[in-house]
Design a protein around this motif. Structure first.
Motif, PDB file in Angstrom:
ATOM      1  N   GLY A   1       0.790  -1.210   0.000  1.00 48.11           N
ATOM      2  CA  GLY A   1       0.000   0.000   0.000  1.00 48.11           C
ATOM      3  C   GLY A   1       0.826   1.265   0.000  1.00 48.11           C
ATOM      4  N   ILE A   2       2.140   1.122  -0.092  1.00 47.07           N
ATOM      5  CA  ILE A   2       3.023   2.289  -0.114  1.00 47.07           C
ATOM      6  C   ILE A   2       3.372   2.626  -1.558  1.00 47.07           C
ATOM      7  N   ASN A   3       3.220   3.880  -1.936  1.00 45.65           N
ATOM      8  CA  ASN A   3       3.577   4.314  -3.281  1.00 45.65           C
ATOM      9  C   ASN A   3       5.093   4.408  -3.391  1.00 45.65           C
ATOM     10  N   VAL A   4       5.646   3.893  -4.496  1.00 39.75           N
ATOM     11  CA  VAL A   4       7.094   3.845  -4.648  1.00 39.75           C
ATOM     12  C   VAL A   4       7.529   4.254  -6.044  1.00 39.75           C
ATOM     13  N   ASN A   5       8.806   4.643  -6.140  1.00 40.95           N
ATOM     14  CA  ASN A   5       9.470   4.876  -7.411  1.00 40.95           C
ATOM     15  C   ASN A   5      10.701   3.978  -7.420  1.00 40.95           C
ATOM     16  N   ILE A   6      10.669   2.974  -8.257  1.00 44.24           N
ATOM     17  CA  ILE A   6      11.809   2.084  -8.405  1.00 44.24           C
ATOM     18  C   ILE A   6      12.693   2.717  -9.461  1.00 44.24           C
ATOM     19  N   THR A   7      13.949   2.916  -9.142  1.00 43.45           N
ATOM     20  CA  THR A   7      14.816   3.693 -10.017  1.00 43.45           C
ATOM     21  C   THR A   7      16.112   2.947 -10.313  1.00 43.45           C
ATOM     22  N   LEU A   8      16.921   3.552 -11.172  1.00 43.91           N
ATOM     23  CA  LEU A   8      18.212   2.983 -11.574  1.00 43.91           C
ATOM     24  C   LEU A   8      18.049   1.622 -12.238  1.00 43.91           C
ATOM     25  N   MET A   9      17.101   1.537 -13.147  1.00 47.43           N
ATOM     26  CA  MET A   9      16.888   0.312 -13.919  1.00 47.43           C
ATOM     27  C   MET A   9      17.642   0.454 -15.242  1.00 47.43           C
ATOM     28  N   PHE A  10      18.456  -0.556 -15.561  1.00 55.07           N
ATOM     29  CA  PHE A  10      19.323  -0.477 -16.733  1.00 55.07           C
ATOM     30  C   PHE A  10      19.151  -1.639 -17.704  1.00 55.07           C
ATOM     31  N   SER A  11      18.298  -2.615 -17.387  1.00 55.10           N
ATOM     32  CA  SER A  11      18.176  -3.784 -18.256  1.00 55.10           C
ATOM     33  C   SER A  11      16.719  -4.181 -18.424  1.00 55.10           C
ATOM     34  N   LEU A  12      16.469  -4.931 -19.472  1.00 55.51           N
ATOM     35  CA  LEU A  12      15.121  -5.413 -19.734  1.00 55.51           C
ATOM     36  C   LEU A  12      14.671  -6.374 -18.636  1.00 55.51           C
ATOM     37  N   LYS A  13      15.561  -7.236 -18.181  1.00 57.71           N
ATOM     38  CA  LYS A  13      15.200  -8.176 -17.124  1.00 57.71           C
ATOM     39  C   LYS A  13      14.827  -7.433 -15.851  1.00 57.71           C
ATOM     40  N   HIS A  14      15.615  -6.442 -15.478  1.00 59.03           N
ATOM     41  CA  HIS A  14      15.313  -5.664 -14.280  1.00 59.03           C
ATOM     42  C   HIS A  14      13.961  -4.964 -14.433  1.00 59.03           C
ATOM     43  N   THR A  15      13.718  -4.388 -15.588  1.00 62.87           N
ATOM     44  CA  THR A  15      12.451  -3.710 -15.842  1.00 62.87           C
ATOM     45  C   THR A  15      11.296  -4.689 -15.739  1.00 62.87           C
ATOM     46  N   SER A  44      11.501   3.712 -13.093  1.00 65.40           N
ATOM     47  CA  SER A  44      12.348   4.667 -13.812  1.00 65.40           C
ATOM     48  C   SER A  44      13.508   3.948 -14.494  1.00 65.40           C
ATOM     49  N   VAL A  45      13.469   3.959 -15.821  1.00 67.82           N
ATOM     50  CA  VAL A  45      14.513   3.325 -16.627  1.00 67.82           C
ATOM     51  C   VAL A  45      15.528   4.401 -17.014  1.00 67.82           C
ATOM     52  N   PHE A  46      16.802   4.167 -16.679  1.00 71.96           N
ATOM     53  CA  PHE A  46      17.860   5.137 -16.959  1.00 71.96           C
ATOM     54  C   PHE A  46      18.465   4.839 -18.330  1.00 71.96           C
ATOM     55  N   LEU A  47      18.415   5.814 -19.222  1.00 79.14           N
ATOM     56  CA  LEU A  47      18.794   5.583 -20.608  1.00 79.14           C
ATOM     57  C   LEU A  47      20.234   5.933 -20.950  1.00 79.14           C
ATOM     58  N   SER A  48      20.681   7.119 -20.590  1.00 79.24           N
ATOM     59  CA  SER A  48      21.992   7.557 -21.074  1.00 79.24           C
ATOM     60  C   SER A  48      23.111   6.633 -20.605  1.00 79.24           C
ATOM     61  N   ARG A  49      22.955   6.056 -19.433  1.00 82.02           N
ATOM     62  CA  ARG A  49      24.009   5.177 -18.925  1.00 82.02           C
ATOM     63  C   ARG A  49      24.096   3.879 -19.731  1.00 82.02           C
ATOM     64  N   VAL A  50      22.984   3.470 -20.308  1.00 80.34           N
ATOM     65  CA  VAL A  50      23.003   2.291 -21.187  1.00 80.34           C
ATOM     66  C   VAL A  50      23.870   2.604 -22.403  1.00 80.34           C
ATOM     67  N   ASP A  51      23.639   3.764 -23.001  1.00 79.99           N
ATOM     68  CA  ASP A  51      24.448   4.150 -24.157  1.00 79.99           C
ATOM     69  C   ASP A  51      25.915   4.335 -23.792  1.00 79.99           C
ATOM     70  N   VAL A  52      26.202   4.910 -22.632  1.00 78.09           N
ATOM     71  CA  VAL A  52      27.595   5.108 -22.214  1.00 78.09           C
ATOM     72  C   VAL A  52      28.316   3.761 -22.175  1.00 78.09           C
ATOM     73  N   LEU A  53      27.691   2.773 -21.586  1.00 77.66           N
ATOM     74  CA  LEU A  53      28.313   1.448 -21.478  1.00 77.66           C
ATOM     75  C   LEU A  53      28.460   0.782 -22.850  1.00 77.66           C
ATOM     76  N   LEU A  54      27.372   0.758 -23.601  1.00 77.48           N
ATOM     77  CA  LEU A  54      27.407   0.028 -24.865  1.00 77.48           C
ATOM     78  C   LEU A  54      28.179   0.763 -25.952  1.00 77.48           C
ATOM     79  N   ASP A  55      28.184   2.088 -25.922  1.00 80.07           N
ATOM     80  CA  ASP A  55      28.959   2.831 -26.919  1.00 80.07           C
ATOM     81  C   ASP A  55      30.442   2.500 -26.819  1.00 80.07           C
ATOM     82  N   LYS A  56      30.945   2.321 -25.605  1.00 87.99           N
ATOM     83  CA  LYS A  56      32.350   1.941 -25.431  1.00 87.99           C
ATOM     84  C   LYS A  56      32.621   0.583 -26.073  1.00 87.99           C
ATOM     85  N   GLN A  57      31.696  -0.330 -25.917  1.00 88.20           N
ATOM     86  CA  GLN A  57      31.858  -1.656 -26.514  1.00 88.20           C
ATOM     87  C   GLN A  57      31.776  -1.590 -28.038  1.00 88.20           C
ATOM     88  N   LEU A  58      30.869  -0.755 -28.542  1.00 89.56           N
ATOM     89  CA  LEU A  58      30.749  -0.585 -29.990  1.00 89.56           C
ATOM     90  C   LEU A  58      32.016   0.050 -30.566  1.00 89.56           C
TER      91      LEU A  58
END
Length: 118
Positions: A1-15, A44-58
């Motif tokens: 019954g508590i309203n929440v904001n789940i944050t710092l999600m970076f993957s599809l599985k976590h989401t 809350s899905v964090f987007l820019s950090r996904v690109d930061v990680l994967l851009d380095k790999q690319l």
């Protein structure tokens, strides 16, 4: 019954795990005879950090195909995440909860600023 904001999600599985946990919580409240109409949650899905990680790999791959994908991974990820979200909250599992007054969890795109100036 508590309203929440789940944050710092970076993957599809976590989401998916977070969205499903919200449904399970609502199901437990309903089974216990508790009200659902005041419960709210944000994922809350964090987007820019996904690109930061994967851009380095690319960049490490260095092929023209890999380099062309820089800055596009996060958008591809959230498109898939949103399809999962729509399927879950428009499906039969949530329909019964909605009929009992439940609200769908909100999906928020966070950290949307571009980290790479290029």
């Amino acid at each position: 019954g508590i309203n929440v904001n789940i944050t710092l999600m970076f993957s599809l599985k976590h989401t998916d795990d977070v969205l499903t946990a919200y449904i399970r919580g609502l199901e437990a409240r309903k089974a216990a005879g508790l009200p659902l109409d005041h419960v709210r949650a944000v994922a809350s899905v964090f987007l820019s950090r996904v690109d930061v990680l994967l851009d380095k790999q690319l960049e490490a791959l260095g092929t023209p195909e890999a380099l062309a994908l820089r800055g596009k991974s996060a958008i591809a990820f959230v498109k898939v995440a949103y399809e999962h979200y729509k399927k879950l909250f428009n499906g039969t599992r949530f329909a019964e909860l909605k009929a009992a007054g439940a609200h769908p969890q909100r999906l928020l795109w966070a950290s949307t600023g571009t980290k790479n100036p290029a």
